[in-house]
Motif scaffolding. Structure first.
Motif, PDB file in Angstrom:
ATOM      1  N   SER A 258       0.830  -1.214   0.000  1.00 51.49           N
ATOM      2  CA  SER A 258       0.000   0.000   0.000  1.00 51.49           C
ATOM      3  C   SER A 258       0.863   1.263   0.000  1.00 51.49           C
ATOM      4  O   SER A 258       0.507   2.274  -0.617  1.00 51.49           O
ATOM      5  N   GLU A 259       2.016   1.206   0.666  1.00 48.47           N
ATOM      6  CA  GLU A 259       2.921   2.370   0.714  1.00 48.47           C
ATOM      7  C   GLU A 259       3.487   2.685  -0.666  1.00 48.47           C
ATOM      8  O   GLU A 259       3.615   3.851  -1.050  1.00 48.47           O
ATOM      9  N   VAL A 260       3.817   1.630  -1.413  1.00 51.59           N
ATOM     10  CA  VAL A 260       4.365   1.809  -2.761  1.00 51.59           C
ATOM     11  C   VAL A 260       3.305   2.390  -3.693  1.00 51.59           C
ATOM     12  O   VAL A 260       3.563   3.353  -4.437  1.00 51.59           O
ATOM     13  N   LEU A 261       2.106   1.812  -3.663  1.00 52.11           N
ATOM     14  CA  LEU A 261       1.034   2.301  -4.528  1.00 52.11           C
ATOM     15  C   LEU A 261       0.723   3.767  -4.228  1.00 52.11           C
ATOM     16  O   LEU A 261       0.562   4.578  -5.152  1.00 52.11           O
ATOM     17  N   MET A 262       0.654   4.115  -2.946  1.00 53.18           N
ATOM     18  CA  MET A 262       0.355   5.502  -2.599  1.00 53.18           C
ATOM     19  C   MET A 262       1.499   6.427  -3.002  1.00 53.18           C
ATOM     20  O   MET A 262       1.274   7.565  -3.446  1.00 53.18           O
ATOM     21  N   GLY A 263       2.736   5.950  -2.865  1.00 53.12           N
ATOM     22  CA  GLY A 263       3.887   6.746  -3.307  1.00 53.12           C
ATOM     23  C   GLY A 263       3.842   6.994  -4.810  1.00 53.12           C
ATOM     24  O   GLY A 263       4.145   8.097  -5.285  1.00 53.12           O
ATOM     25  N   LEU A 264       3.445   5.971  -5.563  1.00 53.54           N
ATOM     26  CA  LEU A 264       3.309   6.119  -7.011  1.00 53.54           C
ATOM     27  C   LEU A 264       2.200   7.124  -7.349  1.00 53.54           C
ATOM     28  O   LEU A 264       2.354   7.953  -8.249  1.00 53.54           O
TER      29      LEU A 264
ATOM     30  N   ALA B 166       9.705  17.589 -12.818  1.00 54.63           N
ATOM     31  CA  ALA B 166       9.529  16.134 -12.843  1.00 54.63           C
ATOM     32  C   ALA B 166      10.581  15.435 -11.996  1.00 54.63           C
ATOM     33  O   ALA B 166      10.271  14.487 -11.256  1.00 54.63           O
ATOM     34  N   ARG B 167      11.810  15.901 -12.086  1.00 52.53           N
ATOM     35  CA  ARG B 167      12.899  15.276 -11.323  1.00 52.53           C
ATOM     36  C   ARG B 167      12.622  15.339  -9.826  1.00 52.53           C
ATOM     37  O   ARG B 167      12.814  14.356  -9.103  1.00 52.53           O
ATOM     38  N   ALA B 168      12.147  16.513  -9.364  1.00 58.75           N
ATOM     39  CA  ALA B 168      11.849  16.686  -7.939  1.00 58.75           C
ATOM     40  C   ALA B 168      10.640  15.847  -7.529  1.00 58.75           C
ATOM     41  O   ALA B 168      10.611  15.249  -6.445  1.00 58.75           O
ATOM     42  N   ALA B 169       9.623  15.793  -8.392  1.00 63.71           N
ATOM     43  CA  ALA B 169       8.417  15.011  -8.087  1.00 63.71           C
ATOM     44  C   ALA B 169       8.764  13.540  -7.894  1.00 63.71           C
ATOM     45  O   ALA B 169       8.288  12.890  -6.955  1.00 63.71           O
ATOM     46  N   ILE B 170       9.624  13.015  -8.783  1.00 59.74           N
ATOM     47  CA  ILE B 170      10.023  11.602  -8.696  1.00 59.74           C
ATOM     48  C   ILE B 170      10.893  11.361  -7.465  1.00 59.74           C
ATOM     49  O   ILE B 170      10.639  10.435  -6.677  1.00 59.74           O
ATOM     50  N   TYR B 171      11.894  12.193  -7.279  1.00 58.41           N
ATOM     51  CA  TYR B 171      12.827  12.018  -6.163  1.00 58.41           C
ATOM     52  C   TYR B 171      12.100  12.076  -4.817  1.00 58.41           C
ATOM     53  O   TYR B 171      12.282  11.194  -3.963  1.00 58.41           O
ATOM     54  N   GLU B 172      11.257  13.086  -4.610  1.00 54.20           N
ATOM     55  CA  GLU B 172      10.573  13.260  -3.325  1.00 54.20           C
ATOM     56  C   GLU B 172       9.585  12.133  -3.058  1.00 54.20           C
ATOM     57  O   GLU B 172       9.413  11.700  -1.915  1.00 54.20           O
ATOM     58  N   SER B 173       8.937  11.647  -4.095  1.00 51.82           N
ATOM     59  CA  SER B 173       7.980  10.543  -3.922  1.00 51.82           C
ATOM     60  C   SER B 173       8.699   9.257  -3.551  1.00 51.82           C
ATOM     61  O   SER B 173       8.236   8.500  -2.685  1.00 51.82           O
ATOM     62  N   VAL B 174       9.832   8.987  -4.209  1.00 54.48           N
ATOM     63  CA  VAL B 174      10.630   7.801  -3.885  1.00 54.48           C
ATOM     64  C   VAL B 174      11.176   7.903  -2.468  1.00 54.48           C
ATOM     65  O   VAL B 174      11.180   6.927  -1.705  1.00 54.48           O
ATOM     66  N   GLU B 175      11.635   9.088  -2.080  1.00 54.43           N
ATOM     67  CA  GLU B 175      12.144   9.303  -0.718  1.00 54.43           C
ATOM     68  C   GLU B 175      11.054   9.043   0.326  1.00 54.43           C
ATOM     69  O   GLU B 175      11.332   8.494   1.393  1.00 54.43           O
ATOM     70  N   ALA B 176       9.837   9.445   0.003  1.00 55.75           N
ATOM     71  CA  ALA B 176       8.721   9.223   0.929  1.00 55.75           C
ATOM     72  C   ALA B 176       8.507   7.737   1.170  1.00 55.75           C
ATOM     73  O   ALA B 176       8.313   7.292   2.307  1.00 55.75           O
TER      74      ALA B 176
ATOM     75  N   ILE C  30      11.353   6.359   3.326  1.00 59.11           N
ATOM     76  CA  ILE C  30      11.244   6.719   4.747  1.00 59.11           C
ATOM     77  C   ILE C  30      10.264   5.793   5.460  1.00 59.11           C
ATOM     78  O   ILE C  30      10.483   5.388   6.605  1.00 59.11           O
ATOM     79  N   ILE C  31       9.196   5.440   4.791  1.00 55.76           N
ATOM     80  CA  ILE C  31       8.128   4.664   5.437  1.00 55.76           C
ATOM     81  C   ILE C  31       8.407   3.163   5.425  1.00 55.76           C
ATOM     82  O   ILE C  31       8.132   2.463   6.403  1.00 55.76           O
ATOM     83  N   LEU C  32       8.965   2.657   4.326  1.00 50.05           N
ATOM     84  CA  LEU C  32       9.248   1.217   4.247  1.00 50.05           C
ATOM     85  C   LEU C  32      10.552   0.877   4.961  1.00 50.05           C
ATOM     86  O   LEU C  32      11.470   1.689   5.001  1.00 50.05           O
ATOM     87  N   PRO C  33      10.657  -0.313   5.535  1.00 46.51           N
ATOM     88  CA  PRO C  33      11.915  -0.727   6.166  1.00 46.51           C
ATOM     89  C   PRO C  33      13.031  -0.854   5.129  1.00 46.51           C
ATOM     90  O   PRO C  33      12.780  -1.079   3.940  1.00 46.51           O
ATOM     91  N   ALA C  34      14.271  -0.698   5.597  1.00 47.55           N
ATOM     92  CA  ALA C  34      15.433  -0.721   4.698  1.00 47.55           C
ATOM     93  C   ALA C  34      15.551  -2.025   3.923  1.00 47.55           C
ATOM     94  O   ALA C  34      16.155  -2.076   2.844  1.00 47.55           O
TER      95      ALA C  34
ATOM     96  N   ALA D  86      11.371  -2.660  -3.490  1.00 47.96           N
ATOM     97  CA  ALA D  86      10.145  -1.880  -3.636  1.00 47.96           C
ATOM     98  C   ALA D  86      10.471  -0.430  -3.954  1.00 47.96           C
ATOM     99  O   ALA D  86       9.765   0.229  -4.733  1.00 47.96           O
ATOM    100  N   ILE D  87      11.556   0.061  -3.350  1.00 42.63           N
ATOM    101  CA  ILE D  87      11.963   1.454  -3.576  1.00 42.63           C
ATOM    102  C   ILE D  87      12.467   1.621  -5.015  1.00 42.63           C
ATOM    103  O   ILE D  87      12.121   2.588  -5.703  1.00 42.63           O
ATOM    104  N   SER D  88      13.278   0.667  -5.485  1.00 45.57           N
ATOM    105  CA  SER D  88      13.767   0.700  -6.867  1.00 45.57           C
ATOM    106  C   SER D  88      12.602   0.593  -7.853  1.00 45.57           C
ATOM    107  O   SER D  88      12.584   1.250  -8.900  1.00 45.57           O
TER     108      SER D  88
END
Length: 449
Positions: free
Chosen positions: A72-78, A93-103, A106-110, A115-117
């Motif tokens: 659910s975290e990935v889908l919402m990030g997308l 666009a670069r900032a939109a992608i970077y900040e969404s991936v960072e979000a 932050i929420i998903l475990p390392a 999932a982050i990739s």
């Protein structure tokens, strides 16, 4: 706030689990100091809720993993990323992608690096091929076209088309995706109109008149509940269609009035102002916590002619007869999608049937509380015929001592709207009127007591 998108992501996941979007947003905005961050949070937060189906339509075209199998975290990030790419020109666009991936990071475990990739890869692919995205053809599948373009569930699109036709339905759907307006109602119990306007001007609030004399649309305000005019009780935040209900009931001074579903107190306090704090208003609500909110609002607004009663309006009994009854009843809320966009995803046909049964029980239980010649205004903030026209027809068919009053003259007196009543009812449709969707019917008792 270190990462705004991660806070938006967490808030959106809470809405998915049932939190009210407006209440949750207000609590989040209190924690944000920067005005630009407040605006961006609000824009992305409501934008994702409003456009969820359209965003998912895009994501689905570029993801090999089905939406149902995503975290659910990935889908919402997308969704957050895609919304920025397609709706926010000022966010690169670069900032939109970077900040969404960072979000998401932050929420998903390392441990979930994959999932982050994945999130990063899908967003970059969408951005590269964004011009290839096409909507379902309007001429081949008009219902699906409207459903995806305006992001509404198919059952609701079909319902609107059946009830209003294609063109009118498209106007309703489009209007539901507009950002809801903030409206102040001037409260005459606490200050004059001149004092009210003076406080608006002193706070540098931009405002304009509406189709109701005492209602003003605020053009730019970050927190309308924190202004001096609001805190002093000179203003109440209330939509114009909601405000029209009390005006159509048209109470006079010293009347006895029954309000069947009072919370949060907007219409109750409006009735009190129209009656100049004279007479007596008995206000019911089934929930004590909601009655506490009514009490809080009445105190701030200087209302003194209301008595509150915790009661189920479908069962409530007393020996009094009333000059006026306001039956602004619980409903499916399909006219409020602009201000509460999660209604699109939370409601279904079963809710409409359930609400219609409840409304029928409440009306049947309270019609006999009218004095001879007394009037009951029935109103809802929905666009479902089962809860509106069909219900009133059934009530009048089964209760011969009551008749329907044409609302034309009351509407002309109360507003600057140029609308025709149909079969004596009044219906306000988003897209035709710049306001919430509402339905009104005025019933009068004609037999002598």
């Amino acid at each position: 706030m270190k990462n705004l998108r991660s806070e938006i992501l967490k808030a959106l996941l809470r809405v998915e689990k049932g939190s009210y979007s407006n209440l949750l947003l207000n609590s989040k905005l209190k924690l944000i100091e920067d005005k630009r961050d407040k605006n961006l949070f609000t824009e992305i937060y409501y934008g994702v809720i409003r456009n969820k189906l359209y965003l998912d339509y895009i994501i689905n075209q570029f993801s090999k993993t089905s939406l149902l199998k995503m975290d659910s975290e990935v889908l919402m990030g997308l969704r957050i990323g895609v919304y920025q790419l397609f709706f926010l020109d000022k966010v690169p666009a670069r900032a939109a992608i970077y900040e969404s991936v960072e979000a998401v990071k932050i929420i998903l475990p390392a441990s979930q690096k994959g999932a982050i990739s994945f999130t990063n890869g899908v967003l970059r692919n969408i951005n590269r091929k964004r011009n290839s995205i096409k909507l379902p053809a309007k001429n081949k599948d008009p219902e699906k076209h409207l459903s995806i373009k305006y992001s509404y569930p198919m059952w609701l699109v079909k319902r609107f088309i059946k009830q209003y036709g294609f063109n009118k339905s498209e106007k309703i759907l489009k209007a539901g995706n507009k950002r809801a307006e903030v409206i102040y109602r001037h409260n005459s119990l606490k200050m004059t109109k001149a004092q009210f306007i003076e406080l608006l001007d002193a706070a540098d609030l931009e405002y304009e008149s509406t189709f109701l004399e005492s209602f003003y649309k605020l053009k730019k305000v970050n927190n309308p509940a924190q202004t001096k005019v609001f805190k002093r009780g000179g203003a109440y935040i209330q939509g114009t269609s909601a405000g029209l209900a009390s005006l159509l009931l048209d109470p006079s001074e010293n009347m006895e009035v029954l309000d069947l579903a009072a919370a949060p107190g907007g219409k109750t306090s409006h009735l009190a102002a129209l009656m100049n704090n004279t007479g007596q208003i008995k206000a019911l609500d089934i929930s004590q916590s909601r009655l506490d909110l009514v009490q809080e609002n009445l105190l701030r607004l200087g209302v003194k002619n209301v008595s509150l009663k915790k009661a189920d309006a479908s069962k409530y009994q007393d020996n009094k007869k009333y000059d006026r009854i306001l039956a602004d009843l619980p409903c499916s809320g399909l006219g409020l999608i602009a201000s509460k966009p999660e209604i699109k995803w939370d409601k279904n046909e079963n809710i409409i049937e359930k609400m219609a049964k409840l409304q029928y029980k409440i009306l049947n239980n309270n019609l006999n509380k009218l004095k001879s010649g007394g009037q009951l205004l029935y109103s809802t903030c929905t666009l479902a015929k089962e809860e509106n026209q069909d219900l009133i027809k059934r009530i009048l068919k089964e209760n011969k001592a009551y008749k329907l009053i044409d609302l034309s003259s009351r509407l002309e007196k109360a507003s600057s709207l140029n609308l025709e009543t149909k079969d004596k009812y009044l219906e306000i449709l988003p897209g035709e009127v710049d306001s919430e969707g509402f339905f009104y019917a005025l019933i009068q008792k004609v037999e002598s007591d």
